[in-house]
Write a protein that holds these residues in place. Structure first.
Motif, mmCIF file in Angstrom:
data_model
loop_
_atom_site.group_PDB
_atom_site.id
_atom_site.type_symbol
_atom_site.label_atom_id
_atom_site.label_comp_id
_atom_site.label_asym_id
_atom_site.label_seq_id
_atom_site.Cartn_x
_atom_site.Cartn_y
_atom_site.Cartn_z
ATOM 1 N N MET A 106 23.898 37.301 -41.002
ATOM 2 C CA MET A 106 22.888 37.033 -41.635
ATOM 3 C C MET A 106 22.814 37.691 -43.155
ATOM 4 N N ALA A 107 23.704 38.068 -43.764
ATOM 5 C CA ALA A 107 23.582 39.013 -44.886
ATOM 6 C C ALA A 107 23.002 38.186 -45.984
ATOM 7 N N MET A 108 23.215 36.534 -46.067
ATOM 8 C CA MET A 108 22.919 35.950 -47.117
ATOM 9 C C MET A 108 21.249 35.799 -47.125
ATOM 10 N N ILE A 109 20.658 35.844 -46.032
ATOM 11 C CA ILE A 109 19.317 35.806 -45.688
ATOM 12 C C ILE A 109 18.452 37.080 -46.457
ATOM 13 N N SER A 110 19.003 37.986 -46.526
ATOM 14 C CA SER A 110 18.462 39.083 -47.282
ATOM 15 C C SER A 110 18.198 38.685 -48.808
ATOM 16 N N ASP A 111 19.266 38.206 -49.173
ATOM 17 C CA ASP A 111 19.441 37.552 -50.785
ATOM 18 C C ASP A 111 18.204 36.770 -50.977
ATOM 19 N N ALA A 112 18.152 35.612 -49.865
ATOM 20 C CA ALA A 112 17.147 34.762 -50.137
ATOM 21 C C ALA A 112 16.007 35.125 -50.064
ATOM 22 N N ILE A 113 15.723 36.457 -49.143
ATOM 23 C CA ILE A 113 14.454 36.751 -48.919
ATOM 24 C C ILE A 113 14.145 37.320 -50.402
ATOM 25 N N SER A 114 14.675 38.184 -50.890
ATOM 26 C CA SER A 114 14.430 39.035 -52.049
ATOM 27 C C SER A 114 14.160 38.176 -53.179
ATOM 28 N N ALA A 166 19.228 36.982 -23.930
ATOM 29 C CA ALA A 166 18.254 36.026 -23.462
ATOM 30 C C ALA A 166 18.071 35.902 -21.667
ATOM 31 N N SER A 167 19.366 36.151 -21.174
ATOM 32 C CA SER A 167 19.207 36.040 -19.825
ATOM 33 C C SER A 167 18.602 37.177 -18.891
ATOM 34 N N LEU A 168 18.450 38.410 -19.717
ATOM 35 C CA LEU A 168 18.206 39.639 -19.356
ATOM 36 C C LEU A 168 16.486 39.566 -19.545
ATOM 37 N N GLY A 169 16.134 38.572 -20.338
ATOM 38 C CA GLY A 169 14.433 38.487 -20.638
ATOM 39 C C GLY A 169 13.922 39.064 -21.695
ATOM 40 N N PHE A 170 15.111 39.353 -22.682
ATOM 41 C CA PHE A 170 14.425 39.744 -24.262
ATOM 42 C C PHE A 170 14.453 38.419 -24.905
ATOM 43 N N SER A 171 13.132 38.204 -25.464
ATOM 44 C CA SER A 171 13.483 36.873 -26.290
ATOM 45 C C SER A 171 14.206 37.127 -27.478
ATOM 46 N N PRO A 172 15.311 36.308 -27.728
ATOM 47 C CA PRO A 172 15.941 36.376 -28.932
ATOM 48 C C PRO A 172 14.945 36.227 -30.122
ATOM 49 N N ALA A 173 13.892 35.132 -29.878
ATOM 50 C CA ALA A 173 13.140 34.602 -31.271
ATOM 51 C C ALA A 173 12.467 36.051 -31.677
ATOM 52 N N ILE A 174 11.712 36.741 -30.689
ATOM 53 C CA ILE A 174 10.774 37.972 -31.174
ATOM 54 C C ILE A 174 11.851 38.789 -31.833
ATOM 55 N N ILE A 175 12.897 39.248 -31.290
ATOM 56 C CA ILE A 175 13.782 40.218 -31.844
ATOM 57 C C ILE A 175 14.227 39.652 -33.317
ATOM 58 N N HIS A 176 14.776 38.327 -33.195
ATOM 59 C CA HIS A 176 15.004 37.604 -34.804
ATOM 60 C C HIS A 176 14.138 37.954 -35.798
ATOM 61 N N TYR A 177 12.609 37.561 -35.520
ATOM 62 C CA TYR A 177 11.650 37.283 -36.328
ATOM 63 C C TYR A 177 11.233 38.608 -36.472
ATOM 64 N N GLY A 178 11.306 39.508 -35.676
ATOM 65 C CA GLY A 178 10.965 41.181 -35.898
ATOM 66 C C GLY A 178 11.866 41.487 -37.225
ATOM 67 N N LEU A 179 13.045 41.436 -36.908
ATOM 68 C CA LEU A 179 14.141 41.847 -37.739
ATOM 69 C C LEU A 179 13.744 41.252 -39.133
ATOM 70 N N MET A 180 13.447 40.046 -39.044
ATOM 71 C CA MET A 180 13.327 39.457 -40.432
ATOM 72 C C MET A 180 12.052 40.120 -40.911
ATOM 73 N N THR A 181 10.932 40.415 -40.132
ATOM 74 C CA THR A 181 10.031 40.710 -40.913
ATOM 75 C C THR A 181 10.004 42.090 -41.688
ATOM 76 N N VAL A 182 10.911 43.163 -40.622
ATOM 77 C CA VAL A 182 11.062 44.233 -41.120
ATOM 78 C C VAL A 182 11.987 44.167 -42.683
ATOM 79 N N SER A 183 13.026 43.270 -42.633
ATOM 80 C CA SER A 183 13.609 43.170 -43.770
ATOM 81 C C SER A 183 12.751 42.569 -45.122
ATOM 82 N N SER A 184 12.056 41.858 -44.566
ATOM 83 C CA SER A 184 11.076 41.199 -45.777
ATOM 84 C C SER A 184 10.381 42.300 -46.301
#
Lengths: 386, 375
Positions: free
Chosen positions: A31-39, A177-195
């Motif tokens: 998702m490297a290009m996402i950081s460019d988009a965010i910036s 996901a099958s172990l119960g870690f919500s991928p969405a929360i981790i994904h958006y968490g990472l995105m928030t930290v990057s932002s």
């Protein structure tokens, strides 16, 4: 070294560390290009925040701008989900639009205030030590240092707390996901930290350097190791190294510090890209050449095994039969001789017992479609590689 | 100046005419080539290239000391091409993925370019002012020779495009097939990539490094929604691009303090938005309408088949039943019942309903026939 110089280097190093941590995961998650988009797309958030707070360093502005970053991610994902365009097109559409809105808002409204686009893109690290944080009249250091320091602390805390989850969801989404870690929360968490990191760092070093600091150290580290922890440490080291050397380079050249840090990152990446032990370009090209010759060798041995006719195995006829050029035939023949795979008796080529054994095993693997196993066999049989 | 005044002036005023023509041509050529970038899933390549072009501009200024836009753009072209081929090298030879390669080259080249620009600004000769127009673009600095340059490049693009149309098309949609047919896919690939780089470099002066990628993508993404044919898409994208250029220029000229580049991008974004929502076959609006219609049909079928199940148990299929026995669970509403009556599948009499022969037959074949003429 004056205290201002030390402070600049400290800020640059902290930014480098704060960027390297999320950057590593962004690179691994493709998702490297996402950081460019965010910036780029945090610009309208910064402008609106600036209109409200009138202070480029206020926490509210950082939150607002970080929110814009997350909105960018959501928008990209929404557009992608409609299936009208592919993900990369979605990214490429969203951030220029948001950036344009930001640019126009600045042009329309903020002409008379201290907020210009060059500063957003490039930052002015050289000025950072002059904006001091005063707590009840006592000077406790530059504001940017405190901002990026607190962001770094939060990032490190989050990293330590969720390292296992992050690691798992990065390398095996399904299992996570099958172990119960919500991928969405981790994904958006990472995105928030990057932002937040992007916003916190932009004031000091500018949007483009943030992208460079996120991607380049992580990409360089990726070429050197396959261990996540080592990769994190390496990218932090690379980031700090470039930050400090970049500062002195800029000092010597009397040019933009951000640009010079990026250039250092580029030089570093170029060195790693060329010379990395197993994934560097020279190693890769060398390995490709080696493999080409070894495949030729195998073809040659198979040819020998298949033909008993002396005519077919005469040294002079070989290149006609396998359709190789002279030089290549000679290289392959020499390699086979060196490895004791063949004997040459009166210009007729014979397989040695070792060569015969190797070829038989190789055929077995080929007909059972397990060609990859041949690579392992080479260690047992080859004294010299191609 | 308002928009009307702009359009009355556009043919007589030299500056306005030049800028409008320039942005229109630029929009057309980027739209055309952008179609290929979008379809090849190389959308972000444009972003990377435009950033990677910056050091080239600075270096060619450092070497020649001249601000002639053609020289500078030549430098941009060279450094854009270096960036592009480095990206390809990274993707094909190392473990790094394409997004990392793009982001890397983009930020590293851009940072290096900024280093050079700030270095140039500190130089004693004061000739350097105006190089930063390449960051965000300044359409106002376009002169007639620039427009000629654009027109010539567009002409060459068009010519090459028509000449190699077949090759481009087959490479786009089935690379392996193209290879087996004996086309030199690598050469075609390089050709089209080089043209994309060329188009981007052309736009730097007008739209700038940062926003150039949107010029490439937006018209193509909008055109994609209206057609499934490559030729139509390229044509439409060129039109959308040209109109974005003209409208963008008109709007920014009619207001103070609006730079042309961002306005053009926003106009192009409006095209994209409209296309996303209103395109008849792919658009979100019609998709939603179709979705609702399908759901209604499904409800209707459910009701009908429920009626069929009841009618089946009677000797006389037209035996009347109370409306009350129909329930919501089977998708029954007054509306669906009325529709069934309209279609002459059901007859209503007071508070009872009965299936007609027609309705019974339709219900019987409801799940046997996949194609229904009436739905």
């Amino acid at each position: 070294m004056s205290s201002a110089q030390i402070e600049i280097q400290l800020i640059a190093s902290l930014v480098a560390i704060a960027c390297a941590i999320p950057g590593t995961f962004l690179v691994l998650r493709k998702m490297a290009m996402i950081s460019d988009a965010i910036s780029h797309s945090i610009l309208p958030g910064i402008v609106i925040g600036f209109f409200i707070t009138q202070d480029l360093n206020s926490p509210l502005l950082i939150l607002l701008a970080a929110l814009t970053g997350v909105i960018t991610v959501v928008l990209v994902e929404y557009i992608q989900k409609t299936g009208l365009v592919k993900e990369d097109t979605a990214i490429g559409l969203v951030f220029p639009v948001l950036f344009s809105i930001g640019v126009l808002m600045i042009a329309k409204k903020a002409n008379d205030v201290h907020l210009d686009i060059d500063a957003v893109l490039l930052g002015e690290l050289a000025l950072a030590p002059f904006d001091r944080l005063l707590i009840s009249g006592v000077d406790v250091g530059p504001k940017s240092l405190w901002i990026i320091g607190s962001i770094l602390c939060i990032t490190v805390l989050l990293l330590l707390a969720f390292f296992k989850e992050l690691k798992l969801s990065t390398f095996d989404k399904g299992l996570a996901a099958s172990l119960g870690f919500s991928p969405a929360i981790i994904h958006y968490g990472l995105m928030t930290v990057s932002s937040i990191t992007t916003v916190g760092a932009f004031d000091a070093v500018g949007a483009i350097l943030v992208v460079a600091l996120m991607i380049a150290p992580a990409a360089s580290a990726y070429l050197l190791t396959t261990d996540l922890k080592k990769m994190l440490i390496l990218s932090i080291i690379f980031g700090v190294l470039s930050a400090i050397s970049g500062y002195w380079f800029a000092h010597w050249l009397d040019a933009s510090i951000a640009g010079s840090i990026t250039t250092m990152l580029g030089v570093l990446f170029l060195i790693v890209y060329l010379f990395a032990p197993s994934k560097g370009i020279i190693a890769v090209l060398y390995r490709e050449k080696q493999q080409r010759i070894e495949v030729s060798l195998l073809t040659f041995l198979l040819h020998l095994k298949n033909h008993d006719d002396e005519n077919e195995r005469h040294v002079n006829h070989l290149n006609e039969h396998i359709n190789w050029q002279k030089v290549r035939s000679k290289i392959v023949l020499d390699l086979a001789l060196k490895n004791n795979m063949i004997m040459i008796d009166d210009s007729i080529v014979f397989l040695t017992p070792k060569g015969d054994k190797f070829t038989t095993q190789a055929i077995d693997y080929i007909i059972t479609n397990e060609d990859a196993q041949i690579e392992g066999m080479k260690d047992d049989f080859f004294l010299f590689r191609g | 100046m308002d928009i009307q005044e702009y359009f009355s002036l556009v043919f007589s005023d030299y500056t306005l005419r030049t800028i409008t023509l320039g942005t229109a041509i630029l929009g057309a050529v980027t739209g055309m080539l952008g179609s290929f970038a979008v379809l090849r899933k190389q959308s972000l390549l444009g972003d990377a290239i435009s950033h990677a072009a910056l050091p080239g501009i600075a270096i060619s200024f450092l070497i020649t000391g001249a601000k002639d836009s053609n020289t500078l753009l030549l430098g941009a072209l060279v450094s854009g091409l270096i960036g592009t081929f480095w990206i390809r090298g990274i993707i094909s030879k190392t473990h790094l993925k394409s997004d990392t390669a793009l982001g890397l080259i983009l930020s590293l080249f851009f940072g290096f370019g900024m280093l050079l620009l700030t270095f140039i600004q500190k130089q004693p000769n004061a000739n350097q002012a105006g190089l930063d127009k390449y960051l965000f673009g300044q359409a106002a600095t376009l002169i007639e020779s620039d427009v000629w340059m654009m027109a010539i490049v567009t002409g060459i693009c068009l010519f090459v495009l028509l000449l190699f149309w077949k090759e481009f098309k087959i490479l786009l949609f089935d690379k392996d097939y193209a290879k087996t047919l004996g086309f030199n896919t690598k050469a075609i690939d390089i050709l089209i990539t080089s043209f994309i780089v060329l188009a981007i470099v052309l736009g730097l002066q007008t739209v700038g490094v940062v926003l150039m990628s949107a010029m490439l993508l937006a018209p193509a993404a909008a055109a994609r929604q209206w057609t499934n044919s490559l030729a139509t898409m390229v044509f439409l994208a060129a039109i959308f691009g040209a109109f974005s250029g003209v409208f963008g220029t008109a709007i920014s000229a009619s207001q103070d303090n609006l730079s042309t580049g961002p306005v053009i991008v926003l106009v192009a974004a409006v095209f994209v938005f409209v296309s996303f929502v209103f395109s008849p076959s792919r658009g979100l609006l019609f998709k939603q309408i179709r979705f609702i219609k399908n759901r209604r049909d499904l409800q209707l079928h459910k009701t009908l088949s429920f009626m069929y199940n009841i009618a089946e148990t009677h000797d006389d299929i037209s035996h009347p039943h109370e409306i009350k026995i129909l329930n919501n669970f089977h998708g029954f509403t007054k509306g669906t019942l009325k529709k069934l009556v309209d279609k002459n599948y059901v007859i209503l009499e007071g508070s009872t309903w009965s299936l007609t022969n027609d309705g019974f037959k339709t219900a019987l074949n409801l799940y046997n026939q996949l194609t229904k003429k009436d739905e």
